[in-house]
Design a protein around this motif. Structure first.
Motif, mmCIF file in Angstrom:
data_model
loop_
_atom_site.group_PDB
_atom_site.id
_atom_site.type_symbol
_atom_site.label_atom_id
_atom_site.label_comp_id
_atom_site.label_asym_id
_atom_site.label_seq_id
_atom_site.Cartn_x
_atom_site.Cartn_y
_atom_site.Cartn_z
ATOM 1 N N LEU A 113 47.968 49.181 43.046
ATOM 2 C CA LEU A 113 47.179 50.264 43.537
ATOM 3 C C LEU A 113 46.306 50.621 42.453
ATOM 4 O O LEU A 113 45.474 51.984 42.440
ATOM 5 C CB LEU A 113 48.159 51.529 43.554
ATOM 6 N N GLY A 114 45.918 49.820 41.349
ATOM 7 C CA GLY A 114 44.794 49.985 40.495
ATOM 8 C C GLY A 114 45.170 50.920 39.024
ATOM 9 O O GLY A 114 44.439 51.296 38.354
ATOM 10 N N ALA A 115 46.667 50.973 38.800
ATOM 11 C CA ALA A 115 47.092 51.602 37.715
ATOM 12 C C ALA A 115 47.173 50.630 36.468
ATOM 13 O O ALA A 115 47.391 49.351 37.031
ATOM 14 C CB ALA A 115 48.444 52.295 37.862
ATOM 15 N N THR A 116 47.300 51.128 35.277
ATOM 16 C CA THR A 116 47.635 50.126 34.110
ATOM 17 C C THR A 116 49.125 50.353 33.819
ATOM 18 O O THR A 116 49.580 51.716 33.741
ATOM 19 C CB THR A 116 46.847 50.223 33.152
ATOM 20 N N VAL A 117 50.017 49.462 33.405
ATOM 21 C CA VAL A 117 51.427 49.448 32.987
ATOM 22 C C VAL A 117 51.617 49.071 31.770
ATOM 23 O O VAL A 117 51.044 47.912 31.504
ATOM 24 C CB VAL A 117 52.200 49.008 34.086
ATOM 25 N N LYS A 118 52.324 49.829 30.841
ATOM 26 C CA LYS A 118 52.549 49.167 29.512
ATOM 27 C C LYS A 118 54.146 49.490 29.273
ATOM 28 O O LYS A 118 54.717 50.468 29.602
ATOM 29 C CB LYS A 118 51.772 50.019 28.529
ATOM 30 N N TRP A 119 54.614 48.457 28.749
ATOM 31 C CA TRP A 119 56.252 48.435 28.448
ATOM 32 C C TRP A 119 56.611 48.500 26.962
ATOM 33 O O TRP A 119 55.820 47.494 26.308
ATOM 34 C CB TRP A 119 56.882 47.348 29.039
ATOM 35 N N ASN A 120 57.381 49.347 26.599
ATOM 36 C CA ASN A 120 57.707 49.478 25.215
ATOM 37 C C ASN A 120 59.280 49.052 25.023
ATOM 38 O O ASN A 120 60.056 49.759 25.627
ATOM 39 C CB ASN A 120 57.549 50.919 24.656
ATOM 40 N N GLN A 121 59.304 47.806 24.813
ATOM 41 C CA GLN A 121 60.605 47.017 24.574
ATOM 42 C C GLN A 121 61.754 47.710 23.601
ATOM 43 O O GLN A 121 62.866 48.173 23.932
ATOM 44 C CB GLN A 121 60.662 45.683 24.132
ATOM 45 N N LYS A 130 49.340 54.421 33.856
ATOM 46 C CA LYS A 130 48.035 55.414 33.951
ATOM 47 C C LYS A 130 46.990 54.840 35.105
ATOM 48 O O LYS A 130 46.982 53.951 35.456
ATOM 49 C CB LYS A 130 47.475 55.556 32.622
ATOM 50 N N LYS A 131 46.697 55.964 35.715
ATOM 51 C CA LYS A 131 45.763 55.665 36.802
ATOM 52 C C LYS A 131 44.985 57.049 36.850
ATOM 53 O O LYS A 131 45.588 58.174 37.216
ATOM 54 C CB LYS A 131 46.180 55.595 38.299
#
Length: 213
Positions: free
Chosen positions: A73-81, A89-90
């Motif tokens: 859908l054009g969002a950015t995704v970040k994962w904090n282990q 974010k979008k």
């Protein structure tokens, strides 16, 4: 000599019956496999998307892979282990979620999910409803065809459902053509055991020919 031939003939018929019985079980198993619940499909607008972790249904809720869907859908995704958190974010929308917690944040404000995010095979899964509430996309779930529609208009959904139904009908027709029909022993007009069986094509008699698959 004649008795020996008759004995051999009966043994061969029993062998054929055993082979047919085994093959019938195999074919039934194949049919059962097609009848089993299929993998949940996901359509974003009019395009089908496949992810390395397919959606699942748990406790009556459909869970979808957050990264796969959000990035599509054009969002950015970040994962904090370390913190076990996901930030997506979008545009002017920022979503923060914590694995195993129903409470998250949307633009800094507390936000509650009906089902907490969880990790399945290394992928963060979130309830389908969350996609709609978080990013404003209309989301639809069709249980009859096990399909998720995200941002798909009704006209496109109708076309997609017709196509999926045709695929299902084609498989059903193929299985119907391949179903074995095993004939019980009956005595023919000469007082002898029948020398043929019905197999593959219904109502077609075959006499000790190789099995068709």
């Amino acid at each position: 000599m004649k008795e020996n031939v008759q004995r051999v003939g009966k043994v061969l018929k029993k062998v054929w019956a055993c082979l047919l019985g085994c093959l019938f079980i195999v074919c039934s198993g194949a049919a059962a496999a097609y009848a089993a619940p299929k993998e949940i499909a996901v359509f974003i607008e009019a395009d089908r998307h496949q992810f390395d972790q397919a959606p699942v249904i748990e406790q009556g809720r459909t869970l979808v892979p957050l990264r796969g869907v959000f990035e599509a859908l054009g969002a950015t995704v970040k994962w904090n282990q370390k913190a076990q958190t996901v930030t997506a974010k979008k545009g002017d929308q920022t979503i923060e979620l914590v694995i195993g917690k129903k409470q998250g944040k949307r633009n800094g404000q507390a936000y509650f999910l009906d089902v907490p995010p969880k990790v399945i095979h290394g992928r963060t899964m979130v309830p389908l409803r969350f996609i709609s509430e978080a990013l404003g996309y209309e989301v639809k779930w069709d249980s009859s065809i096990q399909t998720v529609f995200i941002g798909t208009d009704d006209a496109a959904i109708k076309v997609i459902k017709q196509k999926l139904q045709k695929e299902t009908d084609d498989v059903t027709a193929w299985l119907g053509q391949k179903d074995p029909v095993l004939v019980t022993d009956e005595v023919n007009g000469n007082g002898q055991e029948p020398d043929g069986i019905l197999f593959c094509e219904k109502n077609v008699k075959q006499t000790m020919k190789p099995l068709c698959l």
